[in-house]
Design a protein around this motif. Structure first.
Motif, mmCIF file in Angstrom:
data_model
loop_
_atom_site.group_PDB
_atom_site.id
_atom_site.type_symbol
_atom_site.label_atom_id
_atom_site.label_comp_id
_atom_site.label_asym_id
_atom_site.label_seq_id
_atom_site.Cartn_x
_atom_site.Cartn_y
_atom_site.Cartn_z
ATOM 1 N N SER A 1 -21.428 29.404 0.158
ATOM 2 C CA SER A 1 -20.614 28.331 -0.410
ATOM 3 C C SER A 1 -19.924 27.609 0.742
ATOM 4 C CB SER A 1 -19.562 28.897 -1.369
ATOM 5 O OG SER A 1 -18.794 29.885 -0.706
ATOM 6 N N LEU A 2 -19.491 26.392 0.493
ATOM 7 C CA LEU A 2 -18.999 25.557 1.586
ATOM 8 C C LEU A 2 -17.670 24.902 1.235
ATOM 9 C CD1 LEU A 2 -19.831 24.302 4.370
ATOM 10 C CD2 LEU A 2 -20.848 22.424 3.088
ATOM 11 N N ALA A 3 -16.736 24.984 2.183
ATOM 12 C CA ALA A 3 -15.452 24.291 2.083
ATOM 13 C C ALA A 3 -14.790 24.480 0.715
ATOM 14 C CB ALA A 3 -15.632 22.802 2.390
ATOM 15 N N THR A 4 -14.742 25.709 0.265
ATOM 16 C CA THR A 4 -14.144 26.010 -1.040
ATOM 17 C C THR A 4 -12.634 26.215 -0.890
ATOM 18 O OG1 THR A 4 -14.416 28.369 -0.679
ATOM 19 C CG2 THR A 4 -16.226 27.247 -1.785
ATOM 20 N N PRO A 5 -11.887 26.122 -1.984
ATOM 21 C CA PRO A 5 -10.457 26.439 -1.917
ATOM 22 C C PRO A 5 -10.233 27.877 -1.463
ATOM 23 C CG PRO A 5 -11.017 25.425 -4.035
ATOM 24 C CD PRO A 5 -12.306 25.642 -3.303
ATOM 25 N N GLU A 6 -11.158 28.778 -1.832
ATOM 26 C CA GLU A 6 -11.013 30.187 -1.410
ATOM 27 C C GLU A 6 -11.103 30.291 0.112
ATOM 28 O OE1 GLU A 6 -13.177 29.215 -3.832
ATOM 29 O OE2 GLU A 6 -11.987 29.987 -5.529
ATOM 30 N N HIS A 7 -12.021 29.554 0.696
ATOM 31 C CA HIS A 7 -12.152 29.609 2.156
ATOM 32 C C HIS A 7 -10.912 29.021 2.834
ATOM 33 C CE1 HIS A 7 -16.854 29.968 2.074
ATOM 34 N NE2 HIS A 7 -16.229 31.016 1.554
#
Ligand code: BGC
Length: 735
Positions: free
Chosen positions: A349-355
């Motif tokens: 996944s990319l640039a998620t709020p989790e990251h």
């Protein structure tokens, strides 16, 4: 009716015959994921032509190398690393590809990660950045970097994990393991002795076997033997007269021989220099050889790489045995099977709020409080009416620049943005100094007038309750940036003068240093509070504001010493040959005495010691005990004690154990880090902590036998909270 029966019989006969005469396609062994990878590698190799094998060993574009199209074996796509996944680069040059789907999460720089002293942070970092690399379909993430911090002048220290091999080793392992769970290979770099950027392409480092083994190699060894890293990048420099990207001792003997590395050795970009050496001295994939000027007689410049047509020629002539290319191709195939041909790898996944939350958490865990006289921090918002924020790094984009670790971040919250969101109209801002625009490989001075910037800043400082100076270095050439070293230990762009003028008009100054390196602090006694804030990535402003406001209690500890002056540092205590070298050779004369090992052993007072960092609360550590008094060499000492939070807020202390050998036939540093634990405690809480110290880790490299050695006798375990603060000493015997 009869007709119908015979039609059915005929149909069944046809089906029966078809089933027996048309052979089912047999899945080739190399595609069968139920079989062991080694069997698949062997099988694929047996189906390949010599040309196909050679094609695996060199780039086909700036960031990719070939697969075997005829056999459906995919290409190898790589990306920098290590602080986020770099944007797409053009096929044939360093230009940005200008895709619109490749913005990433910028994670804190590895110096910040090391400053957390918290391997759990390495794990969440590796997991998140690995997911981003996977989503972007990369086989290899070019990082993390673990070159040892030898001097504060190295432009690339910000990408590494500090001055201590034990700390770097503990921190690098979970990062790699978690990246690779995504079916993405980590590529630990730069192997080895790339401790400065000046003349990095050719400087020939001479260092003793002992310093090599005790200081410069352990983090790489941990990456290989513990984390089982799938790829490693050679460094640009030479070691004992051979370039490290094809260095017999480093790659054949130590890495592949002693450590049994089964992954792929990749050059740094442009790090290969000779076909025979590249073929025979342990390199597997050649990347980034200067394509300019190599296209004269060939349509594809990559054909002219050392490990391309010139390699094929030698193989055909028999001057290099085919077993050499078989070995390299096998390693590349193994890399491909482990990554892009692993159908079970997750999707990423990319640039998620989790990251973003992961980036913030690591940043908050790594910020170091260096000074806090009169408890100026955390800010008591109820008492503050006017906060003057001064300094270019309050607004400057710091995920940009630095060289190959440059990022196209989906989001970057600056300190000023976050402070304004928190404190609103209480904030006033003045730039104070200007560094010039981002530019790689050269310095472009700012056109703004330094005197006017300074006087405007001093003016708002005089009118404020508190001044928050946010400066330091940045990611420009000759700051914290690849391709050049710093030119001065002092802060650049007139910041020393600016800070001293500010403190004349306002005593409540908090200096926030954004840097990946130690800096001189001529103003250290004149300002009450100092925060070391690193490069914090996408959530920089939010993380810093949490710490300044007290929402988060700082718990970072320095992963390297801040010497008072540059000449105090080991590497700077000899002649030029020791640093930066005479442009051809460099001799590491300080030997094993790197970082605190030097300052301690030579009793040189430092500004801030290795392992140091304050908190908004206080801790008490009890007298430790060991599980027994005498140990054999195969055993592990267990040192136990309690840590109590004696203050009013939750916080974390890092208990550190440094080992001293009481009597030794060879010189040893006064003490060396061999164990640590970050302990999180609520206000008033006490926890019992046990730290294991492997007796083997107390060994030194014996140059007589070329092996590790633990002498019998007494070892002192120093328990403390930094290299400068030993609270208890306990003795154990090794027999
Ligand atoms: C750097 C490497 C990087 C490579 C590819 C080189 O200049 O030293 O760390 O991975 O470029 O960008």
């Amino acid at each position: 009716m009869q007709n119908r029966v015979s039609r059915i019989l005929l149909f069944s006969l046809v089906i029966f015959l078809a089933g027996n005469t048309i052979a089912q396609p047999v899945k080739p062994i190399y595609l069968d994921e139920t079989r062991p990878i080694e069997e698949r590698v062997k099988n694929a190799l047996s189906l390949m032509t010599l040309e196909e094998k050679v094609a695996l060993c060199h780039a086909q574009s700036k960031f990719s190398s070939r697969g075997v199209a005829r056999l459906g074996i995919p290409e190898v796509w790589m990306s920098d690393g290590p602080h986020g996944v770099r944007e797409e680069i053009l096929w044939d040059n360093w230009g940005e590809a200008k895709w619109t789907n490749d913005s990433c999460t910028a994670f804190p720089a590895l110096t910040c990660l090391a400053a957390t002293w918290n391997p759990d942070m390495s794990a969440i970092y590796g997991k998140a950045v690995g997911e981003e690399a996977r989503y972007r379909n990369k086989a290899v993430l070019l990082g993390p970097g673990v070159n040892i911090y030898r001097t504060p002048m190295n432009g690339r220290n910000f990408e590494y994990m500090g001055e201590d091999p034990y700390l770097a080793s503990r921190m690098v392992v979970p990062y790699i393991q978690e990246v690779q769970k995504n079916g993405v290979a980590a590529c630990v770099k730069h192997f080895a002795l790339n401790n400065q950027e000046n003349w990095r392409g050719h400087i020939d480092v001479q260092v003793s076997d002992r310093a090599l083994r005790e200081i410069y190699l352990p983090a790489f060894k941990a990456a290989v033997t513990e984390a089982k890293v799938w790829s490693i990048m050679g460094s640009y420099n030479q070691f004992r007269g051979e370039h490290c990207c094809h260095n017999d001792l480093l790659l054949n003997k130590i890495l592949k021989g002693e450590w049994k590395f089964d992954g792929t050795v990749i050059t740094d970009w442009g790090g290969a220099h000779d076909t025979k050496q590249a073929a025979l001295n342990g390199l597997d994939i050649e990347m980034g050889t200067g394509t300019d000027g190599m296209t004269r007689s060939l349509t594809n410049a990559y054909d002219n790489y050392y490990l391309a047509l010139p390699f094929l020629d030698e193989l055909k002539k028999g001057t290099i045995p085919v077993s050499v290319v078989d070995e390299k191709a096998s390693r590349v195939l193994r890399l491909i099977f482990r990554t892009v041909m692993n159908s079970k790898r997750p999707y990423g996944s990319l640039a998620t709020p989790e990251h973003a939350q992961v980036a913030r958490k690591i940043a908050e865990d790594g910020i170091v409080l260096l000074k806090n006289d009169g408890n100026l921090l955390p800010f008591d918002a109820s008492k503050l009416k006017n906060i003057a924020v001064i300094g270019e790094n309050a607004t400057r984009k710091l995920t940009v620049g630095g060289g190959s670790s440059n990022l196209k971040a989906r989001n970057e919250v600056s300190p000023l943005q976050a402070l304004c969101a928190k404190y609103g109209s209480k904030i006033s801002y003045s730039m104070g100094y200007a560094s010039g625009p981002p530019a790689y490989g050269r310095v472009i001075p700012s056109k703004l007038n330094a005197d006017s910037l300074r006087s405007a800043a001093v003016k708002i400082a005089g009118a404020a309750d508190v001044v928050l100076f946010i400066g330091g270095l940045n990611k420009n050439h000759r700051q914290d940036c690849e391709g050049g070293d710093r030119q001065s230990y002092n802060l650049p762009f007139g910041q020393d003068k600016l800070i001293s003028e500010i403190q004349k008009v306002n005593k409540n100054v908090v200096v926030v240093l954004v840097s990946g390196n130690a800096v001189a602090m001529p103003w250290v006694d004149k300002v009450p509070a100092i925060v070391q804030a690193w490069y914090l990535g996408s959530e920089a402003g939010n993380a810093l504001t949490s710490v300044l406001s007290g929402e988060v209690n700082p718990s970072g500890k320095l992963p390297f010493t801040f010497p008072k002056q540059l000449s105090d540092c080991g590497a700077h205590s000899f002649d030029k040959l020791c640093f930066p070298g005479d442009s051809v050779h460099e001799i590491y004369k300080e030997d094993i005495l790197v970082g605190y090992r030097w300052y301690d052993t030579k009793t040189i007072p430092v500004q801030f010691p290795f392992g140091y960092g304050l908190s908004y609360t206080t801790f008490e550590i009890s007298k430790p005990t060991t599980d027994k008094p005498v140990y054999s060499r195969a055993e592990t000492v267990k040192m136990s004690f309690t840590v109590k939070n004696t203050g009013n807020v939750a916080g974390a202390e890092v208990a550190q154990i440094y080992v001293t050998q009481s009597k030794c036939p060879v010189m040893r540093p006064v003490k060396e880090l061999k164990g640590f634990k970050k302990v999180f405690l609520k206000a008033g809480e006490t926890k019992t902590v046990t730290i294991p110290i492997k007796v083997q880790d107390m060994a030194y490299w014996d140059e007589k036998t070329n092996n590790w050695k633990v002498d019998s006798g007494e070892f002192i375990l120093n328990l403390g909270t930094s290299a400068g603060d030993v609270k208890y000493m306990g003795a154990v015997q090794v027999k």
